[in-house]
Design a protein around this motif. Structure first.
Motif, short mmCIF file in Angstrom:
data_model
loop_
_atom_site.label_atom_id
_atom_site.label_comp_id
_atom_site.label_asym_id
_atom_site.label_seq_id
_atom_site.Cartn_x
_atom_site.Cartn_y
_atom_site.Cartn_z
N PHE A 17 -2.46 4.21 -29.06
CA PHE A 17 -2.89 5.16 -28.04
C PHE A 17 -4.28 4.80 -27.56
CE2 PHE A 17 -3.83 7.24 -32.14
CZ PHE A 17 -5.19 7.44 -32.03
N THR A 18 -4.65 5.32 -26.41
CA THR A 18 -5.98 5.11 -25.86
C THR A 18 -6.59 6.47 -25.57
OG1 THR A 18 -5.15 4.99 -23.59
CG2 THR A 18 -5.35 2.91 -24.79
N THR A 19 -7.92 6.50 -25.58
CA THR A 19 -8.63 7.76 -25.33
C THR A 19 -10.08 7.45 -24.99
OG1 THR A 19 -9.08 9.95 -26.23
CG2 THR A 19 -9.26 8.10 -27.77
N ARG A 20 -10.88 8.48 -24.89
CA ARG A 20 -12.32 8.34 -24.64
C ARG A 20 -13.09 9.17 -25.65
NH1 ARG A 20 -13.93 5.71 -20.28
NH2 ARG A 20 -12.33 5.08 -18.81
N ASP A 21 -14.29 8.72 -25.97
CA ASP A 21 -15.12 9.46 -26.92
C ASP A 21 -15.99 10.48 -26.16
OD1 ASP A 21 -17.41 8.11 -25.89
OD2 ASP A 21 -17.35 6.61 -27.48
N LEU A 32 -18.96 10.28 -25.36
CA LEU A 32 -19.86 9.61 -24.42
C LEU A 32 -19.09 9.06 -23.22
CD1 LEU A 32 -21.96 7.75 -27.12
CD2 LEU A 32 -22.68 9.71 -25.76
N ASN A 33 -17.77 9.31 -23.20
CA ASN A 33 -16.84 8.86 -22.17
C ASN A 33 -16.51 7.37 -22.24
OD1 ASN A 33 -15.07 9.84 -20.20
ND2 ASN A 33 -16.36 9.04 -18.54
N ALA A 34 -16.79 6.72 -23.38
CA ALA A 34 -16.43 5.32 -23.57
C ALA A 34 -14.96 5.23 -23.99
CB ALA A 34 -17.32 4.68 -24.64
N PRO A 35 -14.24 4.21 -23.49
CA PRO A 35 -12.82 4.08 -23.84
C PRO A 35 -12.63 3.55 -25.26
CG PRO A 35 -13.50 2.26 -22.45
CD PRO A 35 -14.69 3.18 -22.56
N HIS A 36 -11.50 3.93 -25.87
CA HIS A 36 -11.15 3.47 -27.22
C HIS A 36 -9.64 3.31 -27.33
CE1 HIS A 36 -15.13 4.04 -28.99
NE2 HIS A 36 -15.21 5.12 -28.22
N ARG A 37 -9.22 2.47 -28.31
CA ARG A 37 -7.81 2.26 -28.66
C ARG A 37 -7.65 2.55 -30.15
NH1 ARG A 37 -4.83 -0.21 -24.94
NH2 ARG A 37 -3.20 -0.65 -26.46
N SER A 38 -6.47 2.99 -30.52
CA SER A 38 -6.21 3.27 -31.93
C SER A 38 -6.39 2.03 -32.80
CB SER A 38 -4.80 3.84 -32.11
OG SER A 38 -3.83 2.96 -31.59
N SER A 39 -6.21 0.86 -32.24
CA SER A 39 -6.36 -0.38 -33.01
C SER A 39 -7.80 -0.57 -33.51
CB SER A 39 -5.93 -1.58 -32.18
OG SER A 39 -6.70 -1.67 -30.99
N GLU A 40 -8.76 0.13 -32.93
CA GLU A 40 -10.15 0.04 -33.38
C GLU A 40 -10.35 0.61 -34.79
OE1 GLU A 40 -13.07 1.55 -30.57
OE2 GLU A 40 -11.68 1.08 -28.95
N LEU A 41 -9.38 1.37 -35.28
CA LEU A 41 -9.49 1.95 -36.61
C LEU A 41 -9.13 0.95 -37.69
CD1 LEU A 41 -8.04 5.47 -35.79
CD2 LEU A 41 -10.44 4.86 -36.18
N LYS A 42 -8.77 -0.27 -37.29
CA LYS A 42 -8.49 -1.34 -38.25
C LYS A 42 -9.80 -2.04 -38.58
CE LYS A 42 -3.85 -2.23 -36.56
NZ LYS A 42 -2.97 -3.18 -35.90
N GLY A 81 -11.89 20.33 -16.95
CA GLY A 81 -12.02 18.89 -16.81
C GLY A 81 -12.43 18.22 -18.11
N THR A 82 -12.21 16.92 -18.17
CA THR A 82 -12.58 16.14 -19.35
C THR A 82 -14.08 16.24 -19.61
OG1 THR A 82 -10.75 14.61 -18.99
CG2 THR A 82 -12.55 13.83 -20.37
N GLY A 83 -14.89 16.18 -18.56
CA GLY A 83 -16.34 16.29 -18.72
C GLY A 83 -16.75 17.61 -19.34
N THR A 84 -16.10 18.67 -18.93
CA THR A 84 -16.39 19.99 -19.50
C THR A 84 -16.02 20.03 -20.97
OG1 THR A 84 -16.04 21.07 -17.37
CG2 THR A 84 -15.89 22.47 -19.31
N ALA A 85 -14.85 19.51 -21.30
CA ALA A 85 -14.39 19.49 -22.70
C ALA A 85 -15.32 18.62 -23.56
CB ALA A 85 -12.96 18.99 -22.78
N GLN A 86 -15.75 17.48 -23.02
CA GLN A 86 -16.67 16.62 -23.76
C GLN A 86 -18.00 17.33 -23.98
OE1 GLN A 86 -16.41 13.34 -21.00
NE2 GLN A 86 -15.28 12.08 -22.48
N GLY A 87 -18.49 18.03 -22.96
CA GLY A 87 -19.75 18.76 -23.09
C GLY A 87 -19.68 19.84 -24.15
N GLY A 110 -19.73 8.80 -30.64
CA GLY A 110 -18.92 7.60 -30.40
C GLY A 110 -17.68 7.53 -31.29
N ASP A 111 -17.70 8.24 -32.41
CA ASP A 111 -16.56 8.25 -33.34
C ASP A 111 -15.73 9.52 -33.21
OD1 ASP A 111 -16.94 5.74 -34.65
OD2 ASP A 111 -18.65 6.60 -35.71
N THR A 112 -16.02 10.33 -32.20
CA THR A 112 -15.24 11.54 -31.94
C THR A 112 -14.50 11.32 -30.64
OG1 THR A 112 -16.90 12.90 -33.06
CG2 THR A 112 -15.34 14.04 -31.62
#
Length: 178
Positions: free
Chosen positions: A40-44, A46-56, A104-110, A122-124
């Motif tokens: 899966f993909t998502t954003r932290d 800080l709005n930076a993109p991430h992939r589940s593979s980063e947990l390896k 919005g995503t920005g509101t939820a991130q805030g 960055g890890d959330t």
């Protein structure tokens, strides 16, 4: 006539079982020990993109909340981790819940940044549509889901519970190599 009803009853039971299996497959099932997380993909925060593979690549405590009011129980996992696992264990979290379309995503991130210490932004990872919960097979709950992941990204232990629940010991043991 009795034989026909028996056959119909058997057929009906088969259809019900097939429907239940199909529904379980469509919803997904919580990853179990030995499985890797789905892609899966998502954003932290800080709005930076991430992939589940980063947990390896490192042992990880991954805490997932599926209800917007589950933050305190999630925080308990991280506070308890400070006394149960070495600092070398990576700590990550996923906030995945279905919010109204007008949030919005920005509101939820805030809102999340107000609750999460800045060093963990960055890890959330945030998913306001609940797609990651679906991919992981997790039902909406105020109680967090916690996963111990090995360096290959495989689930070593999983629990749907609080950090002090008896079944949580499996996660703590897996993260400390006991």
């Amino acid at each position: 006539m009795a034989r026909r009803n028996g056959t119909t009853g058997t057929t009906l039971r088969r259809w019900v079982l097939a429907g239940a299996l199909l529904a379980a497959t469509a919803v997904g099932a919580m990853p179990e020990p030995g499985q890797t997380l789905p892609d899966f993909t998502t954003r932290d925060l800080l709005n930076a993109p991430h992939r589940s593979s980063e947990l390896k690549g490192r042992t990880t405590l991954l805490v997932v909340i599926t209800d917007k009011d589950g933050g305190d129980a999630m925080q308990q996992w991280f506070d308890t981790a400070g006394t149960h696992v070495p600092d070398s264990v990576h700590r990550a979290s996923i906030l995945t819940f279905k919010l109204p379309f007008f949030v919005g995503t920005g509101t939820a991130q805030g809102k999340a940044r107000q609750k999460v210490p800045q060093q963990f932004w960055g890890d959330t990872w945030l998913d306001k549509n609940g797609d990651m919960a679906k991919a992981l097979g997790l039902a909406s709950s105020r109680t967090p889901y916690a996963f111990a992941l090995d360096a290959q990204g495989r689930v070593v232990a999983a629990v749907h519970g609080t950090a002090d629940a008896p079944e949580a010991q499996a996660v703590w043991n897996a993260l400390t190599g006991r």
